[in-house]
Design a protein around this motif. Structure first.
Motif, PDB file in Angstrom:
ATOM      1  N   ASP A  92       2.320  37.979   6.194  1.00 45.96           N
ATOM      2  CA  ASP A  92       3.236  36.987   6.748  1.00 45.96           C
ATOM      3  C   ASP A  92       4.502  37.690   7.238  1.00 45.96           C
ATOM      4  O   ASP A  92       5.264  38.235   6.440  1.00 45.96           O
ATOM      5  CB  ASP A  92       3.566  35.951   5.667  1.00 45.96           C
ATOM      6  CG  ASP A  92       4.425  34.819   6.179  1.00 45.96           C
ATOM      7  OD1 ASP A  92       5.238  35.034   7.092  1.00 45.96           O
ATOM      8  OD2 ASP A  92       4.292  33.706   5.635  1.00 45.96           O
ATOM      9  N   ASP A  93       4.724  37.685   8.541  1.00 47.13           N
ATOM     10  CA  ASP A  93       5.882  38.362   9.122  1.00 47.13           C
ATOM     11  C   ASP A  93       7.197  37.845   8.544  1.00 47.13           C
ATOM     12  O   ASP A  93       8.149  38.602   8.370  1.00 47.13           O
ATOM     13  CB  ASP A  93       5.898  38.220  10.643  1.00 47.13           C
ATOM     14  CG  ASP A  93       4.823  39.051  11.322  1.00 47.13           C
ATOM     15  OD1 ASP A  93       4.366  40.047  10.711  1.00 47.13           O
ATOM     16  OD2 ASP A  93       4.441  38.709  12.452  1.00 47.13           O
ATOM     17  N   PHE A  94       7.254  36.552   8.243  1.00 46.06           N
ATOM     18  CA  PHE A  94       8.471  35.979   7.674  1.00 46.06           C
ATOM     19  C   PHE A  94       8.791  36.619   6.327  1.00 46.06           C
ATOM     20  O   PHE A  94       9.921  37.022   6.073  1.00 46.06           O
ATOM     21  CB  PHE A  94       8.331  34.453   7.518  1.00 46.06           C
ATOM     22  CG  PHE A  94       9.488  33.830   6.792  1.00 46.06           C
ATOM     23  CD1 PHE A  94      10.717  33.679   7.419  1.00 46.06           C
ATOM     24  CD2 PHE A  94       9.349  33.415   5.473  1.00 46.06           C
ATOM     25  CE1 PHE A  94      11.790  33.113   6.735  1.00 46.06           C
ATOM     26  CE2 PHE A  94      10.410  32.859   4.789  1.00 46.06           C
ATOM     27  CZ  PHE A  94      11.643  32.699   5.421  1.00 46.06           C
ATOM     28  N   HIS A  95       7.788  36.730   5.450  1.00 44.55           N
ATOM     29  CA  HIS A  95       8.011  37.325   4.135  1.00 44.55           C
ATOM     30  C   HIS A  95       8.361  38.810   4.240  1.00 44.55           C
ATOM     31  O   HIS A  95       9.223  39.307   3.516  1.00 44.55           O
ATOM     32  CB  HIS A  95       6.790  37.137   3.230  1.00 44.55           C
ATOM     33  CG  HIS A  95       6.672  35.754   2.699  1.00 44.55           C
ATOM     34  ND1 HIS A  95       5.482  35.085   2.671  1.00 44.55           N
ATOM     35  CD2 HIS A  95       7.599  34.899   2.192  1.00 44.55           C
ATOM     36  CE1 HIS A  95       5.667  33.885   2.165  1.00 44.55           C
ATOM     37  NE2 HIS A  95       6.941  33.742   1.870  1.00 44.55           N
ATOM     38  N   ILE A  96       7.700  39.512   5.140  1.00 41.42           N
ATOM     39  CA  ILE A  96       7.989  40.935   5.322  1.00 41.42           C
ATOM     40  C   ILE A  96       9.419  41.124   5.810  1.00 41.42           C
ATOM     41  O   ILE A  96      10.171  41.944   5.275  1.00 41.42           O
ATOM     42  CB  ILE A  96       6.973  41.581   6.298  1.00 41.42           C
ATOM     43  CG1 ILE A  96       5.578  41.581   5.663  1.00 41.42           C
ATOM     44  CG2 ILE A  96       7.404  42.990   6.680  1.00 41.42           C
ATOM     45  CD1 ILE A  96       4.457  41.947   6.623  1.00 41.42           C
ATOM     46  N   HIS A  97       9.825  40.335   6.798  1.00 40.83           N
ATOM     47  CA  HIS A  97      11.198  40.423   7.318  1.00 40.83           C
ATOM     48  C   HIS A  97      12.207  40.051   6.232  1.00 40.83           C
ATOM     49  O   HIS A  97      13.221  40.739   6.049  1.00 40.83           O
ATOM     50  CB  HIS A  97      11.352  39.506   8.541  1.00 40.83           C
ATOM     51  CG  HIS A  97      12.730  39.484   9.091  1.00 40.83           C
ATOM     52  ND1 HIS A  97      13.277  40.566   9.754  1.00 40.83           N
ATOM     53  CD2 HIS A  97      13.690  38.525   9.067  1.00 40.83           C
ATOM     54  CE1 HIS A  97      14.512  40.265  10.115  1.00 40.83           C
ATOM     55  NE2 HIS A  97      14.785  39.031   9.709  1.00 40.83           N
ATOM     56  N   LYS A  98      11.925  38.981   5.514  1.00 37.80           N
ATOM     57  CA  LYS A  98      12.816  38.533   4.435  1.00 37.80           C
ATOM     58  C   LYS A  98      12.996  39.628   3.386  1.00 37.80           C
ATOM     59  O   LYS A  98      14.102  39.877   2.913  1.00 37.80           O
ATOM     60  CB  LYS A  98      12.235  37.262   3.799  1.00 37.80           C
ATOM     61  CG  LYS A  98      13.116  36.608   2.778  1.00 37.80           C
ATOM     62  CD  LYS A  98      12.491  35.298   2.308  1.00 37.80           C
ATOM     63  CE  LYS A  98      13.323  34.656   1.231  1.00 37.80           C
ATOM     64  NZ  LYS A  98      12.754  33.391   0.761  1.00 37.80           N
ATOM     65  N   ALA A  99      11.915  40.300   3.046  1.00 39.59           N
ATOM     66  CA  ALA A  99      11.981  41.375   2.053  1.00 39.59           C
ATOM     67  C   ALA A  99      12.753  42.579   2.576  1.00 39.59           C
ATOM     68  O   ALA A  99      13.521  43.207   1.845  1.00 39.59           O
ATOM     69  CB  ALA A  99      10.574  41.795   1.644  1.00 39.59           C
ATOM     70  N   LYS A 100      12.583  42.879   3.855  1.00 36.22           N
ATOM     71  CA  LYS A 100      13.229  44.067   4.409  1.00 36.22           C
ATOM     72  C   LYS A 100      14.723  43.889   4.633  1.00 36.22           C
ATOM     73  O   LYS A 100      15.459  44.881   4.615  1.00 36.22           O
ATOM     74  CB  LYS A 100      12.528  44.494   5.696  1.00 36.22           C
ATOM     75  CG  LYS A 100      11.153  45.080   5.407  1.00 36.22           C
ATOM     76  CD  LYS A 100      10.510  45.656   6.634  1.00 36.22           C
ATOM     77  CE  LYS A 100       9.182  46.302   6.245  1.00 36.22           C
ATOM     78  NZ  LYS A 100       8.529  46.959   7.346  1.00 36.22           N
ATOM     79  N   ILE A 101      15.201  42.663   4.823  1.00 35.53           N
ATOM     80  CA  ILE A 101      16.638  42.463   5.048  1.00 35.53           C
ATOM     81  C   ILE A 101      17.391  42.127   3.760  1.00 35.53           C
ATOM     82  O   ILE A 101      18.614  42.119   3.748  1.00 35.53           O
ATOM     83  CB  ILE A 101      16.916  41.374   6.111  1.00 35.53           C
ATOM     84  CG1 ILE A 101      16.413  40.006   5.656  1.00 35.53           C
ATOM     85  CG2 ILE A 101      16.344  41.773   7.449  1.00 35.53           C
ATOM     86  CD1 ILE A 101      16.905  38.854   6.507  1.00 35.53           C
ATOM     87  N   ASP A 102      16.669  41.866   2.693  1.00 33.07           N
ATOM     88  CA  ASP A 102      17.302  41.516   1.419  1.00 33.07           C
ATOM     89  C   ASP A 102      17.876  42.769   0.768  1.00 33.07           C
ATOM     90  O   ASP A 102      17.150  43.722   0.488  1.00 33.07           O
ATOM     91  CB  ASP A 102      16.274  40.868   0.494  1.00 33.07           C
ATOM     92  CG  ASP A 102      16.907  40.259  -0.741  1.00 33.07           C
ATOM     93  OD1 ASP A 102      17.802  40.886  -1.334  1.00 33.07           O
ATOM     94  OD2 ASP A 102      16.482  39.156  -1.112  1.00 33.07           O
ATOM     95  N   GLU A 103      19.177  42.770   0.535  1.00 36.07           N
ATOM     96  CA  GLU A 103      19.843  43.939  -0.047  1.00 36.07           C
ATOM     97  C   GLU A 103      19.421  44.219  -1.484  1.00 36.07           C
ATOM     98  O   GLU A 103      19.626  45.320  -1.987  1.00 36.07           O
ATOM     99  CB  GLU A 103      21.358  43.769   0.044  1.00 36.07           C
ATOM    100  CG  GLU A 103      21.865  43.768   1.473  1.00 36.07           C
ATOM    101  CD  GLU A 103      23.362  43.560   1.558  1.00 36.07           C
ATOM    102  OE1 GLU A 103      24.046  43.547   0.509  1.00 36.07           O
ATOM    103  OE2 GLU A 103      23.851  43.402   2.685  1.00 36.07           O
ATOM    104  N   SER A 104      18.839  43.218  -2.145  1.00 39.17           N
ATOM    105  CA  SER A 104      18.375  43.407  -3.523  1.00 39.17           C
ATOM    106  C   SER A 104      17.096  44.223  -3.593  1.00 39.17           C
ATOM    107  O   SER A 104      16.724  44.704  -4.655  1.00 39.17           O
ATOM    108  CB  SER A 104      18.108  42.056  -4.193  1.00 39.17           C
ATOM    109  OG  SER A 104      19.245  41.249  -4.166  1.00 39.17           O
TER     110      SER A 104
END
Length: 124
Positions: A92-104
């Motif tokens: 899921d591109d949304f989850h991958i993007h969300k994970a990659k931009i999350d500073e945590s």
């Protein structure tokens, strides 16, 4: 620390971490709730906390992103001590993007985890 509801994936990741000597001890949890409880119970003793958390995204009740939201509420000493690495089968591109931009989140990798990936962690 490995958090994955799939017992086989949890076991494989933990064994690979042990075999590559990335950690002297690996904590295994099959739910985010139980892992979070462990962190809360040991928040005053950094020697009991993992330096790296391998976290699956897709889990029942508390998914990986829910875990991260709760993790952020822990004291800075804990969140600064523990780094999160997402290990997932998601396409899921949304989850991958969300994970990659999350500073945590320090890193994102796909399952199955590889020895080469783990070795790259020890050199960084």
């Amino acid at each position: 620390m490995v958090i994955d509801d799939n017992e086989f994936d949890c076991y494989i990741t933990a064994r690979l971490v042990s075999n590559t000597n990335l950690a002297s001890e690996v904590l295994e949890f099959n739910s985010g709730e139980v892992a979070l409880q462990y962190l809360v119970e040991n928040q005053n003793d950094l020697t009991m906390l993992p330096e790296l958390i391998f976290l699956d995204i897709y889990m029942p009740l508390m998914d990986g992103f829910d875990f991260i939201n709760m993790f952020r509420l822990l004291p800075d000493e804990v969140t600064n001590h523990c780094e999160i690495c997402i290990v997932s089968t998601t396409v899921d591109d949304f989850h991958i993007h969300k994970a990659k931009i999350d500073e945590s989140i320090r890193l994102f990798t796909s399952k199955p985890i590889t020895v080469e990936f783990l070795e790259s962690l020890s050199t960084n």
